[in-house]
Scaffold this motif. Structure first.
Motif, PDB file in Angstrom:
ATOM      1  N   MET A 254      47.722  89.905  50.778  1.00  0.00           N
ATOM      2  CA  MET A 254      46.637  89.416  49.977  1.00  0.00           C
ATOM      3  C   MET A 254      46.957  89.648  48.500  1.00  0.00           C
ATOM      4  N   SER A 255      46.641  88.695  47.675  1.00  0.00           N
ATOM      5  CA  SER A 255      46.934  88.772  46.247  1.00  0.00           C
ATOM      6  C   SER A 255      45.883  89.598  45.510  1.00  0.00           C
ATOM      7  N   ASP A 256      46.354  90.328  44.506  1.00  0.00           N
ATOM      8  CA  ASP A 256      45.442  91.093  43.650  1.00  0.00           C
ATOM      9  C   ASP A 256      44.989  90.279  42.445  1.00  0.00           C
ATOM     10  N   ALA A 257      45.438  89.049  42.360  1.00  0.00           N
ATOM     11  CA  ALA A 257      45.085  88.204  41.221  1.00  0.00           C
ATOM     12  C   ALA A 257      43.597  87.877  41.246  1.00  0.00           C
ATOM     13  N   ALA A 258      43.025  87.814  40.054  1.00  0.00           N
ATOM     14  CA  ALA A 258      41.613  87.451  39.939  1.00  0.00           C
ATOM     15  C   ALA A 258      41.430  85.995  40.348  1.00  0.00           C
ATOM     16  N   PRO A 259      40.305  85.671  40.948  1.00  0.00           N
ATOM     17  CA  PRO A 259      40.074  84.274  41.326  1.00  0.00           C
ATOM     18  C   PRO A 259      39.994  83.388  40.080  1.00  0.00           C
ATOM     19  N   ILE A 260      40.361  82.143  40.236  1.00  0.00           N
ATOM     20  CA  ILE A 260      40.330  81.192  39.129  1.00  0.00           C
ATOM     21  C   ILE A 260      38.888  80.820  38.835  1.00  0.00           C
ATOM     22  N   ASP A 261      38.526  80.865  37.582  1.00  0.00           N
ATOM     23  CA  ASP A 261      37.182  80.487  37.148  1.00  0.00           C
ATOM     24  C   ASP A 261      37.198  78.999  36.791  1.00  0.00           C
ATOM     25  N   TRP A 262      36.960  78.153  37.802  1.00  0.00           N
ATOM     26  CA  TRP A 262      37.042  76.704  37.610  1.00  0.00           C
ATOM     27  C   TRP A 262      36.002  76.212  36.614  1.00  0.00           C
ATOM     28  N   LYS A 263      34.835  76.827  36.613  1.00  0.00           N
ATOM     29  CA  LYS A 263      33.784  76.406  35.678  1.00  0.00           C
ATOM     30  C   LYS A 263      34.261  76.582  34.238  1.00  0.00           C
ATOM     31  N   GLN A 264      34.895  77.717  33.965  1.00  0.00           N
ATOM     32  CA  GLN A 264      35.404  77.982  32.622  1.00  0.00           C
ATOM     33  C   GLN A 264      36.532  77.020  32.266  1.00  0.00           C
ATOM     34  N   LEU A 265      37.421  76.735  33.218  1.00  0.00           N
ATOM     35  CA  LEU A 265      38.528  75.820  32.953  1.00  0.00           C
ATOM     36  C   LEU A 265      38.034  74.403  32.681  1.00  0.00           C
ATOM     37  N   ARG A 266      37.026  73.976  33.420  1.00  0.00           N
ATOM     38  CA  ARG A 266      36.490  72.625  33.222  1.00  0.00           C
ATOM     39  C   ARG A 266      35.850  72.463  31.854  1.00  0.00           C
ATOM     40  N   SER A 267      35.269  73.535  31.335  1.00  0.00           N
ATOM     41  CA  SER A 267      34.562  73.423  30.065  1.00  0.00           C
ATOM     42  C   SER A 267      35.450  73.731  28.857  1.00  0.00           C
ATOM     43  N   ARG A 268      36.650  74.229  29.083  1.00  0.00           N
ATOM     44  CA  ARG A 268      37.535  74.595  27.985  1.00  0.00           C
ATOM     45  C   ARG A 268      38.081  73.338  27.295  1.00  0.00           C
ATOM     46  N   THR A 269      37.995  73.337  25.978  1.00  0.00           N
ATOM     47  CA  THR A 269      38.537  72.237  25.184  1.00  0.00           C
ATOM     48  C   THR A 269      39.491  72.812  24.152  1.00  0.00           C
TER      49      THR A 269
END
Length: 114
Positions: free
Chosen positions: A1-16
């Motif tokens: 199992m990975s220790d990486a934090a889950p991807i915050d898709w909401k933040q990525l979608r709103s990033r400009t």
């Protein structure tokens, strides 16, 4: 199992990306295009991602390199729309016919010509 934090898709979608990020990307692309003009592609194929190579090839209007990469013009423009405008902005840019992305590459070509 990975220790990486889950991807915050909401933040990525709103990033400009901002103007400074777009300018830095253009400066990098222009510098790489100058390197390819001076030294050829061989030294950079394993060093840059295929997306980076595609951007440089498109900037140089190097259709042979784009063909080698399997990257048609529309694919490169769509890829860079995401880099330039973020996820949500890229969708709008694509719907508009990638006019802003094409203008960005035209400005980069003008920089390269200087």
């Amino acid at each position: 199992m990975s220790d990486a934090a889950p991807i915050d898709w909401k933040q990525l979608r709103s990033r400009t990306p901002g103007d400074a990020e777009r300018a830095a990307l253009r400066a990098t692309l222009v510098e790489r295009a100058r390197l390819v003009r001076e030294h050829g592609w061989d030294g950079y194929r394993g060093e840059w991602t295929e997306g980076e190579q595609a951007g440089v090839a498109y900037l140089l209007e190097d259709t042979a390199q784009l063909t080698e990469l399997g990257e048609p013009e529309g694919s490169v423009l769509t890829r860079y729309a995401g880099e330039l405008y973020g996820f949500t902005g890229a969708r709008k840019e694509i719907d508009s016919g990638l006019v802003g992305t094409q203008a960005w590459f035209a400005a980069a070509r003008a920089d390269l010509a200087r």
